[in-house]
Design an enzyme around this catalytic site. Structure first.
Site, PDB file in Angstrom:
ATOM      1  N   LYS A  54     -14.124 -19.833  43.296  1.00  0.00           N
ATOM      2  CA  LYS A  54     -14.282 -18.549  42.592  1.00  0.00           C
ATOM      3  C   LYS A  54     -13.872 -18.693  41.132  1.00  0.00           C
ATOM      4  O   LYS A  54     -14.574 -18.254  40.227  1.00  0.00           O
ATOM      5  CB  LYS A  54     -13.412 -17.489  43.266  1.00  0.00           C
ATOM      6  N   ASN A  55     -12.710 -19.307  40.919  1.00  0.00           N
ATOM      7  CA  ASN A  55     -12.172 -19.353  39.557  1.00  0.00           C
ATOM      8  C   ASN A  55     -12.907 -20.335  38.658  1.00  0.00           C
ATOM      9  O   ASN A  55     -12.587 -20.468  37.490  1.00  0.00           O
ATOM     10  CB  ASN A  55     -10.668 -19.655  39.589  1.00  0.00           C
ATOM     11  N   ARG A 126     -11.518  -9.257  36.318  1.00  0.00           N
ATOM     12  CA  ARG A 126     -10.841  -9.674  35.093  1.00  0.00           C
ATOM     13  C   ARG A 126     -11.555 -10.838  34.420  1.00  0.00           C
ATOM     14  O   ARG A 126     -11.529 -10.986  33.207  1.00  0.00           O
ATOM     15  CB  ARG A 126      -9.392 -10.038  35.401  1.00  0.00           C
ATOM     16  N   ASP A 150      -3.044  -5.895  36.148  1.00  0.00           N
ATOM     17  CA  ASP A 150      -3.520  -5.675  37.506  1.00  0.00           C
ATOM     18  C   ASP A 150      -2.366  -5.840  38.471  1.00  0.00           C
ATOM     19  O   ASP A 150      -1.206  -5.880  38.064  1.00  0.00           O
ATOM     20  CB  ASP A 150      -4.728  -6.562  37.840  1.00  0.00           C
ATOM     21  N   ASP A 339      -1.467 -19.358  42.882  1.00  0.00           N
ATOM     22  CA  ASP A 339      -2.384 -18.751  43.851  1.00  0.00           C
ATOM     23  C   ASP A 339      -2.147 -19.230  45.279  1.00  0.00           C
ATOM     24  O   ASP A 339      -2.844 -18.798  46.207  1.00  0.00           O
ATOM     25  CB  ASP A 339      -3.842 -19.007  43.429  1.00  0.00           C
TER      26      ASP A 339
END
Ligand code: EPU
Length: 452
Positions: A54-55, A126, A150, A339
């Site tokens: 994802k990142n 974001r 967030d 993470d």
């Protein structure tokens, strides 16, 4: 509805997020609320395959803005954040087509994209801030709504702004937007980052590949996802040296060409499966996984009692006894990833002994600890330290996921808790984990998505 399935409903299998789609909104306004229901006690065993990170993919999608024409990305995870980024690119004038069967996305970028990213999408994602650098380089102006903080804490943009200003941009904040403009082409400069910020390194990379002259990004982030975007930019014609080190040297070029690129595997999803194997005293072979991207985390798991063996396209993690508690300290790569911090708190909470977990990146990530305490964990926080005393067992309870990784940590905790755990706000987990519940079920867990 949908008990037993880990996938979002057919509604979002369409290319666009339809207006009023409950997944896009996160939860319905009235009526039942979605949750994951987990019955603890199962051992995770079997094989799982991980898709692209994802990142990384969100930034690769943003990077495609740098060249007119069609870029194609492979190993794109089927997650909500990709859908949000696709929608953002469409609003910037791109044609984005996803092929879920082949896990690819093709992005056709016009000669001059629009330059405004509105708050309704930015607040959901974001990573939208990553269109700032490419839009500024391509269009001469980028108006990106300010994402704000967030659930994991305040997330500054000072390094993005200062870096772009050194490259010749003028940046101002107006009516909730960050507006970056340039008179002429951006120019090369040396940028010293106060901290190896992932997002700032990416924005500066994407702005400087089209700048005039040489840019040096000192104290750059070194994450595998940064290496991935550098590799894609090089394929597009970007001149970058020092890839994978903390000093990136970029020689700007006049124009880039579209390209085809396969996203790096998601080391955070891989790490989550590895922790799940250890917590449940299971045995999981993880395919499309790069052990070298998780060296510290895997070393911690071995110290906790895991056996880790490499296989041709990944590795296998097994654990036969109750794990031992392990201290962790989060730091930028190659340090221990923030993470994976919630997942390691979950692991330590049922381990033999006590451990100190130190969070150095996001101050609010320990909010998740309150939910762990609801499951019976013995965790105390003081500033950016959490002392975890391992318990023989946890007890199932209703809990709420505040962000992606907190959600993953709570699901793992639910797997080892006695009785039933309900994890509310599961859309957070859907933002980052492709087919998580389906994979858990295949590995033997008693987990379903339910309306509560
Ligand atoms: N920071 C500033 N000013 C800046 C930039 C960053 O103060 O200009 C601070 C942040 O507030 C934070 C720290 O520096 O405290 C780290 O921020 P960084 O820029 O490195 O992180 P990011 O780009 O905002 C990405 C990932 C995060 C991951 C971090 C750290 C994406 C979309 N997000 O965030 O992933 O935790 O790097 O590795 O790539 C997640 O996937 O759950 C997630 C939160």
């Amino acid at each position: 509805m949908r008990a037993g399935s880990g996938r979002p409903p057919a509604a979002w299998a369409a290319d666009r997020v339809p207006a009023g789609n409950r997944w896009a909104a996160g939860r319905p306004i009235l009526g039942a609320v979605e949750a994951f229901r987990i019955v603890g006690g199962a051992r995770l065993a079997g094989e799982v395959r991980v898709t692209g990170a994802k990142n990384s993919v969100l930034k690769l999608m943003a990077a495609s803005l740098l060249a007119e024409g069609t870029s194609v990305l492979h190993e794109v995870p089927d997650i909500l954040d990709v859908e949000y980024m696709a929608e953002l690119l469409r609003r910037l004038g791109c044609d984005v087509v996803r092929d879920r069967a082949t896990r690819s996305v093709s992005i056709t970028v016009p000669e001059v994209p629009h330059h405004k990213a509105d708050y309704d999408l930015v607040r959901k994602l974001r990573a939208s801030i990553n269109v700032l650098g490419p839009l500024l380089a391509r269009c001469g102006e980028a108006d990106v709504a300010l994402p704000g903080g967030d659930n994991i804490g305040s997330r500054g943009l000072d390094m993005h702004i200062a870096g772009l200003e050194r490259l010749g941009a003028t940046v101002r904040s107006e009516h909730g937007f960050l507006i970056a403009t340039r008179d002429e082409r951006l120019h090369g400069a040396t940028v010293w980052l106060d901290f190896p910020s992932v997002g700032a390194t990416e924005n500066l990379l994407m702005a400087s590949v089209l700048a005039k002259g040489t840019t040096v990004i000192d104290n750059a982030a070194r994450e595998p996802e940064i290496v991935d975007i550098c590799t894609m930019l090089q394929k597009m014609g970007g001149q970058i040296e020092g890839v994978g080190t903390s000093t990136l040297v970029i020689e700007g070029v006049e124009a880039l060409s579209p390209t085809e690129h396969t996203t790096v595997p998601d080391r955070l999803v891989v790490g989550t499966w590895a922790v799940g194997a250890v917590m449940t005293r299971g045995d999981i072979t993880i395919h499309n996984a790069v052990a070298a991207h998780l060296e510290i985390a895997l070393d911690k798991l071995v110290r906790a009692g895991a056996i880790v063996d490499e296989v041709p396209d990944g590795f296998r993690v097994a654990c036969h006894d109750r794990p031992r508690a392990v201290d962790v300290v989060t730091l930028p790569y190659p340090g221990f990833p923030t993470d994976l911090q919630p997942q390691f708190i979950a692991l330590n909470s049922i381990a033999h002994g006590s451990a100190m977990v130190t969070e150095n990146l996001f101050e609010a990530r320990f909010r998740f600890v309150n939910e762990m305490v609801r499951l019976g964990a013995d965790v105390r926080t003081d500033g950016h330290h959490a002392m975890v005393r391992g318990r023989q067992s946890l007890s199932g309870a209703p809990v709420e996921a505040a962000d992606i990784r907190a959600g993953a940590g709570l699901v793992l905790a639910g797997l080892v808790a006695e009785g039933c755990t309900t994890v509310y706000e599961p859309h957070h987990v859907d933002r980052g984990y492709d087919g998580f519940i389906d994979d858990l079920v295949r590995l033997g867990a008693d987990v379903s998505r339910v309306d509560v």
